[in-house]
Scaffold this motif. Structure first.
Motif, PDB file in Angstrom:
ATOM      1  N   GLU A  44      16.030   1.966  -4.113  1.00 11.88           N
ATOM      2  CA  GLU A  44      14.685   1.733  -3.595  1.00 11.88           C
ATOM      3  C   GLU A  44      14.594   0.257  -3.245  1.00 11.88           C
ATOM      4  OE1 GLU A  44      11.582   3.234  -6.079  1.00 11.88           O
ATOM      5  OE2 GLU A  44      12.626   5.130  -6.408  1.00 11.88           O
ATOM      6  N   LEU A  45      14.458  -0.017  -1.965  1.00 13.22           N
ATOM      7  CA  LEU A  45      14.443  -1.390  -1.478  1.00 13.22           C
ATOM      8  C   LEU A  45      13.075  -1.725  -0.918  1.00 13.22           C
ATOM      9  CD1 LEU A  45      17.799  -1.142   0.455  1.00 13.22           C
ATOM     10  CD2 LEU A  45      17.470  -2.119  -1.803  1.00 13.22           C
ATOM     11  N   LYS A  46      12.584  -2.912  -1.229  1.00 13.09           N
ATOM     12  CA  LYS A  46      11.305  -3.378  -0.685  1.00 13.09           C
ATOM     13  C   LYS A  46      11.517  -4.778  -0.129  1.00 13.09           C
ATOM     14  CE  LYS A  46       8.465  -0.677  -3.787  1.00 13.09           C
ATOM     15  NZ  LYS A  46       7.454  -0.653  -4.826  1.00 13.09           N
ATOM     16  N   ARG A  47      11.105  -4.940   1.105  1.00  9.59           N
ATOM     17  CA  ARG A  47      11.186  -6.249   1.748  1.00  9.59           C
ATOM     18  C   ARG A  47       9.913  -6.410   2.549  1.00  9.59           C
ATOM     19  NH1 ARG A  47      16.606  -8.178   4.659  1.00  9.59           N
ATOM     20  NH2 ARG A  47      17.216  -8.673   2.559  1.00  9.59           N
ATOM     21  N   GLY A  48       9.011  -7.241   2.045  1.00  7.47           N
ATOM     22  CA  GLY A  48       7.705  -7.400   2.691  1.00  7.47           C
ATOM     23  C   GLY A  48       6.925  -6.100   2.596  1.00  7.47           C
TER      24      GLY A  48
END
Length: 133
Positions: free
Chosen positions: A104-108
């Motif tokens: 699970e990746l979050k960028r901005g």
């Protein structure tokens, strides 16, 4: 010239055997056992490695070690009769479990969830490395 205020203590083989028995209890910490007996943990580690603790003492301590580690006997009451197999509820079906890598990746404001098969872990690592450059 350094003068020792306390003379060096000599511990009996029986004392060492009791310390070793306490260390052999599952989950026992050597440091905690040493502290409870009032000795330095480095000394106990040396005894465990065979320094300052004779083989004869270890053999003599074996019954104490077995007694210290032996679990207590627990008697359990069993029902007089078991229910017939037809009376038992059906067992739930085992879920099919596929081993996978879950990312699970979050960028901005962007959030991405990726499931990658475990059999392709090297490819996943390559993809992740390129993504995070």
């Amino acid at each position: 010239m350094h003068v020792n205020r306390k003379p060096r203590r000599r511990h009996s083989e029986e004392f060492k055997a009791r310390v070793m028995a306490a260390c052999s209890v599952p989950g026992a910490s050597v440091a905690a056992v040493a502290q409870s007996f009032g000795v330095n943990d480095n000394l106990v580690h040396q005894w465990r490695r065979g320094r300052g603790f004779s083989v004869d003492s270890r053999v003599a301590a074996a019954p104490a070690l077995a007694t210290a580690c032996a679990p207590d006997f627990v008697a359990l009451a069993m029902p007089a009769t078991l229910p017939a197999p037809a009376e038992l509820p059906p067992a739930p079906a085992a879920p099919v479990h596929v081993e996978k890598i879950q990312l699970e990746l979050k960028r901005g404001t962007l959030a991405v969830s990726v499931a990658w098969p475990l059999s392709a872990a090297a490819d996943c690592a390559t993809w992740l490395r390129e993504l995070l450059r």
